[in-house]
Design an enzyme around this catalytic site. Structure first.
Site, PDB file in Angstrom:
ATOM      1  CG  ASN A  25      -5.081  12.748  17.826  1.00 32.14           C
ATOM      2  OD1 ASN A  25      -4.003  12.701  17.244  1.00 32.14           O
ATOM      3  ND2 ASN A  25      -5.390  11.931  18.821  1.00 32.14           N
ATOM      4  CG  HIS A  53     -20.914  25.282  -3.252  1.00 33.66           C
ATOM      5  ND1 HIS A  53     -20.089  26.276  -3.704  1.00 33.66           N
ATOM      6  CD2 HIS A  53     -20.119  24.399  -2.589  1.00 33.66           C
ATOM      7  CE1 HIS A  53     -18.840  26.001  -3.353  1.00 33.66           C
ATOM      8  NE2 HIS A  53     -18.835  24.866  -2.669  1.00 33.66           N
ATOM      9  CB  ALA A  57     -11.499   8.436  15.768  1.00 36.49           C
TER      10      ALA A  57
END
Length: 187
Positions: A86, A116, A139
């Site tokens: 989506n 990192h 979502a």
């Protein structure tokens, strides 16, 4: 071994080194392609060409991505069949993302493969993300480097996934934890 293979294999790479230059070039190429994709009319020939520009070849079979989207290293992603993504998807994919078949991803999902070094922040340390078959990601989910999501798992909306997710489970929360198993009759 090139820089992309090294990063997919979890080897450290200094972003300030000459070795990293091809990654910068690919990042800029993908950024231009994303501009075209995110500004193309949906379901148009222009959008199809923009997808092909982004993936530097034909769009994978059965892949649907709604725009806008942000994918920094599209060539580091592999897609199974029938993957739906989506809108507002973000993939920091330099370390590699593998999608299984029949994956559904809700809006505003972020998948991150890079991190990192704590002593030298210009050194990348990547870990591939693997998403199994028949996975549903709700979502607003964030998936962190190195996570493997098992087949048939469901990731509840808003979850921050920092650890592997077993197959046939529902996880949610921050950090995501198993809520319950999915029983055979539900699958």
């Amino acid at each position: 071994m090139n820089v992309f293979e090294k990063l997919k294999n979890g080897e450290s790479v200094d972003m300030m080194s000459e070795e990293y230059r091809p990654a910068i070039e690919e990042l800029l190429r993908a950024d231009r392609a994303l501009f075209h994709l995110n500004h193309a009319e949906p379901q148009s020939e222009e959008q199809k060409r923009a997808f092909e520009e982004l993936f530097d070849g034909p769009m994978p079979e059965g892949l649907s991505i709604f725009t806008p989207t942000q994918i920094d290293f599209p060539k580091q992603i592999t897609f199974g069949k029938h993957v739906f993504i989506n809108h507002s998807f973000t993939a920091m994919s330099i370390g590699g993302i593998d999608f299984g078949d029949n994956v559904q991803i809700g809006p505003h999902v972020t998948i991150v493969t890079d991190n990192h070094d704590l002593k030298n922040r210009y050194v990348l340390k990547c870990r591939r993300v693997v998403i199994g078959n028949n996975v549903w990601i709700g979502a607003g989910v964030s998936i962190m480097p190195g996570v493997h999501i098992g087949d048939n798992a469901v990731i509840a909306g808003g979850a921050v996934v920092t650890k592997d997710v077993p197959a046939d489970t529902i996880v949610g929360g921050n950090p995501a934890k198993v809520i319950r198993r999915i029983e055979a009759e539900e699958a």
